[in-house]
Design a protein around this motif. Structure first.
Motif, PDB file in Angstrom:
ATOM      1  N   GLY A 135     -35.226  31.121   7.694  1.00 57.01           N
ATOM      2  CA  GLY A 135     -34.100  31.627   6.907  1.00 57.01           C
ATOM      3  C   GLY A 135     -32.765  31.311   7.542  1.00 57.01           C
ATOM      4  N   ASP A 136     -32.780  30.486   8.569  1.00 54.91           N
ATOM      5  CA  ASP A 136     -31.563  30.200   9.331  1.00 54.91           C
ATOM      6  C   ASP A 136     -31.286  28.697   9.282  1.00 54.91           C
ATOM      7  N   LYS A 137     -30.142  28.297   9.829  1.00 62.47           N
ATOM      8  CA  LYS A 137     -29.784  26.880   9.855  1.00 62.47           C
ATOM      9  C   LYS A 137     -29.695  26.446  11.313  1.00 62.47           C
ATOM     10  N   VAL A 138     -30.648  25.643  11.728  1.00 68.19           N
ATOM     11  CA  VAL A 138     -30.673  25.191  13.119  1.00 68.19           C
ATOM     12  C   VAL A 138     -29.702  24.021  13.272  1.00 68.19           C
ATOM     13  N   ASN A 139     -28.868  24.091  14.275  1.00 70.76           N
ATOM     14  CA  ASN A 139     -27.890  23.016  14.480  1.00 70.76           C
ATOM     15  C   ASN A 139     -28.227  22.128  15.668  1.00 70.76           C
ATOM     16  N   THR A 151     -25.123  32.212   0.342  1.00 70.21           N
ATOM     17  CA  THR A 151     -24.580  30.915   0.786  1.00 70.21           C
ATOM     18  C   THR A 151     -25.682  29.887   1.044  1.00 70.21           C
ATOM     19  N   HIS A 152     -26.865  30.343   1.422  1.00 64.12           N
ATOM     20  CA  HIS A 152     -27.953  29.405   1.714  1.00 64.12           C
ATOM     21  C   HIS A 152     -29.050  29.460   0.662  1.00 64.12           C
ATOM     22  N   ALA A 153     -28.665  29.822  -0.548  1.00 65.49           N
ATOM     23  CA  ALA A 153     -29.672  30.014  -1.606  1.00 65.49           C
ATOM     24  C   ALA A 153     -30.529  28.771  -1.821  1.00 65.49           C
ATOM     25  N   ASP A 154     -29.893  27.591  -1.795  1.00 62.85           N
ATOM     26  CA  ASP A 154     -30.655  26.359  -2.049  1.00 62.85           C
ATOM     27  C   ASP A 154     -31.671  26.087  -0.951  1.00 62.85           C
ATOM     28  N   ASP A 155     -31.231  26.276   0.312  1.00 63.34           N
ATOM     29  CA  ASP A 155     -32.162  26.065   1.420  1.00 63.34           C
ATOM     30  C   ASP A 155     -33.325  27.045   1.355  1.00 63.34           C
ATOM     31  N   LEU A 156     -33.006  28.302   1.084  1.00 68.18           N
ATOM     32  CA  LEU A 156     -34.073  29.301   1.012  1.00 68.18           C
ATOM     33  C   LEU A 156     -35.059  28.947  -0.099  1.00 68.18           C
ATOM     34  N   SER A 212     -30.910  36.822  10.814  1.00 70.57           N
ATOM     35  CA  SER A 212     -31.737  35.618  10.945  1.00 70.57           C
ATOM     36  C   SER A 212     -33.214  35.983  10.990  1.00 70.57           C
ATOM     37  N   ALA A 213     -33.520  37.009  11.764  1.00 66.25           N
ATOM     38  CA  ALA A 213     -34.914  37.453  11.869  1.00 66.25           C
ATOM     39  C   ALA A 213     -35.409  38.005  10.539  1.00 66.25           C
ATOM     40  N   VAL A 214     -34.572  38.786   9.872  1.00 66.28           N
ATOM     41  CA  VAL A 214     -34.939  39.358   8.574  1.00 66.28           C
ATOM     42  C   VAL A 214     -35.231  38.236   7.572  1.00 66.28           C
ATOM     43  N   LEU A 215     -34.365  37.215   7.559  1.00 65.24           N
ATOM     44  CA  LEU A 215     -34.527  36.138   6.579  1.00 65.24           C
ATOM     45  C   LEU A 215     -35.740  35.268   6.888  1.00 65.24           C
ATOM     46  N   GLY A 216     -36.052  35.082   8.174  1.00 66.22           N
ATOM     47  CA  GLY A 216     -37.275  34.358   8.520  1.00 66.22           C
ATOM     48  C   GLY A 216     -38.486  35.080   7.953  1.00 66.22           C
ATOM     49  N   ASP A 217     -38.491  36.405   8.106  1.00 59.84           N
ATOM     50  CA  ASP A 217     -39.575  37.206   7.527  1.00 59.84           C
ATOM     51  C   ASP A 217     -39.566  37.118   6.001  1.00 59.84           C
ATOM     52  N   LEU A 218     -38.376  37.154   5.435  1.00 55.50           N
ATOM     53  CA  LEU A 218     -38.266  37.106   3.975  1.00 55.50           C
ATOM     54  C   LEU A 218     -38.892  35.819   3.441  1.00 55.50           C
ATOM     55  N   VAL A 219     -38.612  34.699   4.096  1.00 61.27           N
ATOM     56  CA  VAL A 219     -39.194  33.420   3.668  1.00 61.27           C
ATOM     57  C   VAL A 219     -40.722  33.491   3.747  1.00 61.27           C
ATOM     58  N   ALA A 220     -41.236  34.012   4.863  1.00 62.81           N
ATOM     59  CA  ALA A 220     -42.692  34.096   5.038  1.00 62.81           C
ATOM     60  C   ALA A 220     -43.324  34.987   3.968  1.00 62.81           C
ATOM     61  N   VAL A 221     -42.715  36.132   3.743  1.00 59.66           N
ATOM     62  CA  VAL A 221     -43.268  37.091   2.784  1.00 59.66           C
ATOM     63  C   VAL A 221     -43.207  36.520   1.367  1.00 59.66           C
ATOM     64  N   CYS A 222     -42.103  35.839   1.047  1.00 57.34           N
ATOM     65  CA  CYS A 222     -41.999  35.214  -0.276  1.00 57.34           C
ATOM     66  C   CYS A 222     -43.052  34.119  -0.467  1.00 57.34           C
TER      67      CYS A 222
END
Lengths: 429, 429
Positions: free
Chosen positions: A149-153, B26-31, B311-321
């Motif tokens: 869910g993050d953007k690695v740079n 802001t990162h909707a497309d990447d997600l 960042s941690a929350v969104l990583g989990d969100l991607v996995a759960v989705c």
């Protein structure tokens, strides 16, 4: 818990494979509890069947790896043979026959990862390879999943234990490269032919894998700029120390400032002693990851060895087995950004350059002019003269690598420059 | 890619929640690319609806969190309210209404993790909580998944940034505790009421979570021995330095040598400067993990803050989705070992004890006798005398904590011992 066991075929039974087999046996109950079903070693493909392998029943041993992966009842193939062939064909065949694959094969993944992913996806199976990069250090999974869910740079890492052992030895003992290499060989840290390690091929394969995952694009081994560390000298370490730095062989994967491309490279570099990577000793590995939201993360641990690599393989095995039980698959290839890989010339970095110059007035002015003409701004200059000879150490500000190498080329042509004693990039600041 | 979006309900919109919402936008497309379907913020439950929240449409804001999680069309509930209630009820209700849950709530997970897992399992949904421990540092996933094929023996970590900032300040500047706390408060690293941090409650909750996952058993907050760091003095740092150590507030989870039980504790401890945790500066966190096959691993990064936690929350969100799309769930609770948690007295550790004693012959003999009577072996003694008073610094070998505290109790009763100036455990050797 399901009682019918999941069947695992092991391809290769060397340092890593034998450890995988050992742990599968000794920790069978734990693995079963964590997976939700027992796992059974169904066959082990080896080259030398006569070798005694403690703890592995002789009837599981076969020299026919192809027949093993084609059996049709194998749930997971663990590939720890290494190299391109026959590993590639075996893995592809495994997918075709319904198995998921856990691999530790960095060379193959860097060379042909996309094709393997495609084969896995076509057959609805998993391809996991945590052990391919940095041994036991969880790195692939954190990049693929935790940071999803993050953007690695940026990924900046010490991913080869052999060269880190050698460089650490040179740094702490003042030894030269050959002497440190000899010690690494004697202690078993370096192979008889150390080329893959010291010339950076091993690290470059890992850089390709890491860059692809970090930036969700495809990066092949050929895309990775590579310089080995065989020319690093004791004098370089002395220069580094004067700058408050040490020298590490780094794998560096970066997203360009405009976000439109990426770069991946492996070369020795000076890094400040205050950087967390500077204190990574011996054969340990560590990878520094910079992401938009997460900030700076570091992952540290043993980067090679039978047990650590087996730990990574078994972690993947548990995940892949769970997926099999759930009739699901983990994340596949993520290369949707399709970011191109820029050449080394586009990388923006700093140089530390030692020049042997004539000790006469005007030399510094001449040298400075060359830098200016190439658009490279100088950060510091240190001049040291003795007996008509002088040395000039120039540290630049950040500039494109092409401008820096153009500068060095022009410097070599100056009459007053007797030689370029060393050029080294400066990173991690 | 699926076009119907997955719906996310956000509970709480403070420092972390607002950052989660921002990145989702802001990162909707990447997600979407990483998940395989778009994700949509379907509602945001807050306490103060009138507050302006940039980037969040006003119609998504609600004060009725219960109604939001009961809507029935929510795929994932992200809980970043913190605290026990109403978070617990909301999470349970979310599962009942078919949502998976991503939580950053360490207090609740330490208090009642087993019940939450049970609710998730009952309804076939996921419970992910990477953000609950050490902010952005991938730690839960590596322990739950990467090390799933290994046997973890020890987790030793700096898991509270506030106290690490204070201790680092004391170490580097010679400041006392109050002065360093004042600076931490002024810089926003410490809250107005710093009790949860400085008394170790926050770290203890994280220790409970880590111990449970690492050892595949249940460890509750009450099982964790806890000592704060408010009594660490500048003199302690001076003593530590004389031993080549520094002082950190550590969360330590260990499997007993016989494998039959585990311990979890939080207290300040001396660790050698050569230990990787010693160089963890400022508000950073780092966790050292020792496993049978993997060896020693370390995970380092920012342990708190809106962005890293998001960042941690969104990583989990991607996995759960992804799991939702696959109609699968990730690993649930793994507590099959049912290892009991032993009390602090059973922990085997070392002590560094400073005594104020009478400066007369025979004192050392008396003191040494007390140690011997309690079965505690002395490693080193340093004696320093002045004006009839003397100080005695004793460092012990490893012994059960109960024997060590019994020794200290007996020492206090000696006439020749005027006072026990400080007692500190020594770890990481």
């Amino acid at each position: 818990m399901r009682t019918r066991p999941l069947k695992v075929a092991l391809l290769g039974c060397g340092v890593v494979g034998s450890e995988v087999a050992r742990i599968m046996t000794t920790h069978a109950d734990d693995l079963a509890a964590r997976i939700g079903a027992p796992v059974e070693l169904a066959g082990v493909a080896v080259r030398r069947p006569s070798k005694v392998r403690e703890g592995i029943p002789q009837e599981l041993i076969t020299t026919d790896a192809t027949a093993l992966v084609k059996r049709g009842d194998i749930d997971v193939v663990v590939e720890v043979i290494g190299g391109i062939e026959p590993a590639r064909t075996l893995i592809t065949t495994a997918f075709e026959h319904g198995a998921s694959v856990v691999s530790a094969n960095k060379a193959l993944l860097a060379e042909d990862g996309a094709a393997l992913y495609a084969a896995a996806e076509e057959h609805g199976r998993d391809l996991y390879y945590e052990a391919a990069v940095a041994g036991a250090i969880p790195l692939i999974r954190p990049l693929r999943e935790s940071l999803a869910g993050d953007k690695v740079n940026r990924v900046l890492g010490i991913v080869n234990g052999t060269t880190n052992f050698i460089l650490d030895k040179m740094d702490t003992s003042g030894a030269g490269y050959s002497e440190a290499l000899d010690e690494a060989t004697a202690l078993g840290y370096a192979e008889a032919d150390p080329t893959a390690d010291v010339e950076g091929f091993d690290a470059a394969a890992k850089a390709a894998i890491l860059a692809g995952i970090a930036f969700h694009t495809r990066v092949r081994l050929d895309d990775v700029y590579r310089e080995g560390m065989t020319e690093v000298t004791a004098a370089d370490f002395a220069s580094a120390r004067r700058m408050g730095c040490t020298i590490k062989l780094l794998a560096i994967c970066e997203r360009a400032a405009d976000g439109g491309s990426v770069t991946a490279r492996v070369h020795p570099a000076m890094i400040p002693l205050s950087h967390p990577l500077a204190s990574v000793r011996g054969a340990y590995n560590a990878v520094f990851v910079e992401a938009d939201a997460a900030g700076q993360l570091m992952f540290y641990g043993p980067g090679a060895g039978g047990s650590p690599t087996a730990s990574a393989v078994l972690g993947d095995l548990v995940a892949v087995c769970r997926n099999r039980l759930n009739d699901a698959t983990g994340p596949g290839e993520s290369a949707y950004t399709q970011l191109p890989v820029s050449p080394m010339g586009d990388v923006v970095t700093r140089y530390h350059i030692s020049l042997d110059v004539a000790d006469k007035p005007g030399v510094l002015a001449q040298v400075a002019t060359v830098f200016a003409e190439h658009g490279v701004s100088i950060d510091t200059v240190r001049q040291q003269g003795k007996d008509g000879e002088a040395s000039l150490v120039v540290v630049t500000h950040r500039a494109p690598d092409a401008a820096l190498s153009g500068t060095v080329e022009a410097l070599r042509k100056l009459d007053t420059v007797r030689g370029v004693a060393s050029i080294m990039r400066v990173e991690g600041e």
